[in-house]
Structure formats: C-alpha cells, structure tokens
Scaffold this motif. Structure first.
Motif, PDB file in Angstrom:
ATOM      1  N   THR A  97       0.847  -1.193   0.000  1.00 35.26           N
ATOM      2  CA  THR A  97       0.000   0.000   0.000  1.00 35.26           C
ATOM      3  C   THR A  97       0.881   1.240   0.000  1.00 35.26           C
ATOM      4  O   THR A  97       1.779   1.360   0.835  1.00 35.26           O
ATOM      5  N   ILE A  98       0.626   2.145  -0.942  1.00 34.98           N
ATOM      6  CA  ILE A  98       1.335   3.422  -1.023  1.00 34.98           C
ATOM      7  C   ILE A  98       0.272   4.507  -0.861  1.00 34.98           C
ATOM      8  O   ILE A  98      -0.512   4.762  -1.765  1.00 34.98           O
ATOM      9  N   SER A  99       0.264   5.145   0.312  1.00 33.85           N
ATOM     10  CA  SER A  99      -0.777   6.132   0.611  1.00 33.85           C
ATOM     11  C   SER A  99      -0.441   7.489  -0.001  1.00 33.85           C
ATOM     12  O   SER A  99       0.665   7.715  -0.483  1.00 33.85           O
ATOM     13  N   GLY A 100      -1.397   8.378   0.086  1.00 36.86           N
ATOM     14  CA  GLY A 100      -1.212   9.735  -0.423  1.00 36.86           C
ATOM     15  C   GLY A 100      -0.235  10.552   0.386  1.00 36.86           C
ATOM     16  O   GLY A 100       0.220  11.602  -0.057  1.00 36.86           O
ATOM     17  N   LEU A 101       0.119  10.076   1.571  1.00 35.84           N
ATOM     18  CA  LEU A 101       1.084  10.799   2.401  1.00 35.84           C
ATOM     19  C   LEU A 101       2.525  10.523   1.989  1.00 35.84           C
ATOM     20  O   LEU A 101       3.434  11.228   2.405  1.00 35.84           O
ATOM     21  N   CYS A 102       2.737   9.483   1.195  1.00 33.94           N
ATOM     22  CA  CYS A 102       4.089   9.179   0.703  1.00 33.94           C
ATOM     23  C   CYS A 102       4.288   9.938  -0.598  1.00 33.94           C
ATOM     24  O   CYS A 102       3.722   9.595  -1.626  1.00 33.94           O
ATOM     25  N   SER A 103       5.083  11.003  -0.555  1.00 34.99           N
ATOM     26  CA  SER A 103       5.172  11.920  -1.688  1.00 34.99           C
ATOM     27  C   SER A 103       5.977  11.391  -2.862  1.00 34.99           C
ATOM     28  O   SER A 103       5.704  11.733  -4.009  1.00 34.99           O
ATOM     29  N   GLU A 104       6.978  10.543  -2.602  1.00 34.36           N
ATOM     30  CA  GLU A 104       7.826  10.090  -3.701  1.00 34.36           C
ATOM     31  C   GLU A 104       8.592   8.840  -3.311  1.00 34.36           C
ATOM     32  O   GLU A 104       9.039   8.689  -2.181  1.00 34.36           O
ATOM     33  N   ILE A 105       8.743   7.959  -4.286  1.00 33.77           N
ATOM     34  CA  ILE A 105       9.574   6.772  -4.138  1.00 33.77           C
ATOM     35  C   ILE A 105      10.678   6.906  -5.174  1.00 33.77           C
ATOM     36  O   ILE A 105      10.404   7.066  -6.363  1.00 33.77           O
ATOM     37  N   GLY A 106      11.928   6.851  -4.719  1.00 38.22           N
ATOM     38  CA  GLY A 106      13.074   7.041  -5.611  1.00 38.22           C
ATOM     39  C   GLY A 106      13.267   5.876  -6.576  1.00 38.22           C
ATOM     40  O   GLY A 106      12.447   4.968  -6.678  1.00 38.22           O
ATOM     41  N   ASP A 107      14.391   5.891  -7.290  1.00 39.33           N
ATOM     42  CA  ASP A 107      14.739   4.828  -8.226  1.00 39.33           C
ATOM     43  C   ASP A 107      15.305   3.622  -7.470  1.00 39.33           C
ATOM     44  O   ASP A 107      15.887   3.761  -6.388  1.00 39.33           O
ATOM     45  N   ASP A 108      15.162   2.439  -8.065  1.00 40.51           N
ATOM     46  CA  ASP A 108      15.773   1.209  -7.543  1.00 40.51           C
ATOM     47  C   ASP A 108      15.331   0.878  -6.119  1.00 40.51           C
ATOM     48  O   ASP A 108      16.115   0.364  -5.322  1.00 40.51           O
ATOM     49  N   VAL A 109      14.087   1.142  -5.793  1.00 43.94           N
ATOM     50  CA  VAL A 109      13.564   0.848  -4.455  1.00 43.94           C
ATOM     51  C   VAL A 109      12.894  -0.524  -4.487  1.00 43.94           C
ATOM     52  O   VAL A 109      12.205  -0.875  -5.450  1.00 43.94           O
ATOM     53  N   TYR A 110      13.088  -1.286  -3.422  1.00 48.47           N
ATOM     54  CA  TYR A 110      12.458  -2.593  -3.273  1.00 48.47           C
ATOM     55  C   TYR A 110      11.455  -2.516  -2.128  1.00 48.47           C
ATOM     56  O   TYR A 110      11.834  -2.284  -0.983  1.00 48.47           O
ATOM     57  N   LEU A 111      10.181  -2.667  -2.451  1.00 55.00           N
ATOM     58  CA  LEU A 111       9.116  -2.675  -1.443  1.00 55.00           C
ATOM     59  C   LEU A 111       8.628  -4.115  -1.310  1.00 55.00           C
ATOM     60  O   LEU A 111       7.953  -4.643  -2.202  1.00 55.00           O
ATOM     61  N   ALA A 112       8.990  -4.763  -0.213  1.00 54.73           N
ATOM     62  CA  ALA A 112       8.665  -6.175  -0.027  1.00 54.73           C
ATOM     63  C   ALA A 112       7.168  -6.373   0.206  1.00 54.73           C
ATOM     64  O   ALA A 112       6.435  -5.446   0.563  1.00 54.73           O
ATOM     65  N   THR A 113       6.738  -7.593   0.046  1.00 57.08           N
ATOM     66  CA  THR A 113       5.339  -7.990   0.209  1.00 57.08           C
ATOM     67  C   THR A 113       4.744  -7.433   1.501  1.00 57.08           C
ATOM     68  O   THR A 113       5.343  -7.526   2.560  1.00 57.08           O
ATOM     69  N   GLY A 114       3.579  -6.838   1.355  1.00 58.70           N
ATOM     70  CA  GLY A 114       2.834  -6.369   2.516  1.00 58.70           C
ATOM     71  C   GLY A 114       3.307  -5.077   3.130  1.00 58.70           C
ATOM     72  O   GLY A 114       2.742  -4.629   4.131  1.00 58.70           O
ATOM     73  N   SER A 115       4.323  -4.450   2.562  1.00 59.84           N
ATOM     74  CA  SER A 115       4.798  -3.186   3.160  1.00 59.84           C
ATOM     75  C   SER A 115       3.759  -2.095   2.934  1.00 59.84           C
ATOM     76  O   SER A 115       3.034  -2.082   1.937  1.00 59.84           O
ATOM     77  N   LYS A 116       3.690  -1.184   3.904  1.00 58.23           N
ATOM     78  CA  LYS A 116       2.707  -0.106   3.877  1.00 58.23           C
ATOM     79  C   LYS A 116       3.433   1.218   4.066  1.00 58.23           C
ATOM     80  O   LYS A 116       4.138   1.409   5.059  1.00 58.23           O
ATOM     81  N   LEU A 117       3.271   2.125   3.124  1.00 58.01           N
ATOM     82  CA  LEU A 117       3.861   3.467   3.213  1.00 58.01           C
ATOM     83  C   LEU A 117       2.710   4.394   3.585  1.00 58.01           C
ATOM     84  O   LEU A 117       1.973   4.843   2.719  1.00 58.01           O
ATOM     85  N   VAL A 118       2.542   4.653   4.874  1.00 57.42           N
ATOM     86  CA  VAL A 118       1.336   5.341   5.339  1.00 57.42           C
ATOM     87  C   VAL A 118       1.584   6.714   5.944  1.00 57.42           C
ATOM     88  O   VAL A 118       0.649   7.488   6.110  1.00 57.42           O
ATOM     89  N   GLY A 119       2.816   7.012   6.304  1.00 56.89           N
ATOM     90  CA  GLY A 119       3.086   8.303   6.936  1.00 56.89           C
ATOM     91  C   GLY A 119       3.564   9.321   5.923  1.00 56.89           C
ATOM     92  O   GLY A 119       3.818   8.987   4.768  1.00 56.89           O
ATOM     93  N   PRO A 120       3.693  10.564   6.349  1.00 59.04           N
ATOM     94  CA  PRO A 120       4.295  11.548   5.441  1.00 59.04           C
ATOM     95  C   PRO A 120       5.751  11.160   5.241  1.00 59.04           C
ATOM     96  O   PRO A 120       6.556  11.266   6.154  1.00 59.04           O
ATOM     97  N   CYS A 121       6.051  10.628   4.051  1.00 61.32           N
ATOM     98  CA  CYS A 121       7.406  10.112   3.841  1.00 61.32           C
ATOM     99  C   CYS A 121       7.839  10.233   2.392  1.00 61.32           C
ATOM    100  O   CYS A 121       7.029  10.375   1.487  1.00 61.32           O
TER     101      CYS A 121
END
Length: 199
Positions: A97-121
């Motif tokens: 889950t990538i919420s609206g509070l996560c403004s940007e994900i850079g290049d070459d990022v690995y988001l493993a199964t079930g990870s949640k980006l929920v804070g302002p990040c």
C-alpha cells in the motif's frame, strides 16, 4: 468506474489482451496511463476497473511510474494513491500500500510484500523496505528498513552490494552490478573515492 458490468469488463479485457487472459497490473496500468495522457479519461478508467477485477489492485492512471518498475506476482493486491510518484527500476511486492502521504519513491527501491507506506514520507533511492513494514517517516537512500513502525536496520555500502543483489535485479551479472554501484557510488562514499568492486 461505477456502472460498468463485469461482462463489459471481460469483453474489454479480451479485446485489449487477446493472447494473455491474466495481464499483470503494470501492463494494465501502462495502457491506462497511455489513455490518460491522450485525454481519454473514460478509457483510462476502464483500465483501472480492469486492474481491480483481474489483480484486485487499485492503481489509478494518474500515478507516475518510472521505466523498468515491476510488480511481483503480477501486482496482486497493490494499492497506490492517485498522486504517487514511483521511480525507475523499482520492485513492488504483492499487497503493498502506497498512501497519499508518501510523496515520492526514488529509483531502484524494493518494497517487499505487505509493506505499507502510510506516513508523510519520501523513500530514497536504492532502499529496501522489509516485508510487512509500516513506514511512517522518510527513508534515506541506500537504507534497509523493517518493522512496525519501520526503523533503519542497515545501510547499503559498496562492500555489501553482493548481499543485496537479488533486491536490485542484478544477481549474477557483474555488468549490472557495476552499473548499480556506479549509479550510487557518490552516495555510498561521499568523498567519491574510486573503489573497485569486491571480487
């Protein structure tokens, strides 16, 4: 999209992917994004609805995803906010889950199964977010984070590249490993000292 019947979506799926009955979330998103950029919002929304039906995923056509990014297991259960910006060559696991509070994900990022980006990040480039982690703050580039809430557990250095090679899609390829190291060498060693890759 409301009011679209399942049979209409199946007919649309068959027309758009005649030789592949179970298209991946990223391939459906790409067609939706192309329609969105062409100004065909109704068609773009059909692809969003198709992703819901086929992959149980919510990936709006407004999301910006860089070249080479992929979703594991076809992108099952992925939820991405409509304003998300995802870099190049990222790997996104199922049930992320990538919420609206996560403004940007850079290049070459690995988001493993079930990870949640929920804070302002903001997720820095060449980072790894562990399985089922809950990210509520920024993640520095070249970091490994895990837990709930996610905390930094390691830093990716030039010496540790082989340890993390499977996460960054260069396993077994010295050429791709060197490209990755060259891309992030200045971040790994801020004094930019030329260091050979370990043998």
């Amino acid at each position: 999209m409301t009011g679209v019947s399942r049979s209409a979506l199946i007919a649309f799926l068959d027309a758009e992917f005649p030789t592949y009955p179970n298209p991946s979330a990223i391939s459906i998103w790409r067609k939706g994004r192309d329609a969105f950029e062409a100004g065909d919002l109704k068609r773009a929304e059909m692809f969003v609805a198709m992703n819901r039906m086929v992959n149980n995923s919510e990936i709006p056509a407004t999301v910006r995803i860089g070249k080479g990014t992929k979703f594991a297991y076809g992108g099952v259960g992925v939820i991405v906010h409509k304003d998300a910006v995802i870099g190049k060559r990222c790997s996104i696991g199922s049930q992320v889950t990538i919420s609206g509070l996560c403004s940007e994900i850079g290049d070459d990022v690995y988001l493993a199964t079930g990870s949640k980006l929920v804070g302002p990040c903001r997720i820095g480039s060449a980072s790894i977010v562990g399985a089922n982690s809950v990210v509520t703050t920024d993640v520095e580039s070249l970091s490994v984070v895990a837990g709930s809430p996610a905390k930094k557990i390691s830093r990716i250095t030039l010496d540790a590249l082989r340890k993390y090679q499977a996460y960054f899609n260069y396993k077994g390829s010295r050429e791709l490993e060197k490209e990755f190291a060259d891309r992030y060498r200045d971040l790994m060693y801020r004094d930019a000292v030329q260091i050979d890759l370990p043998a």
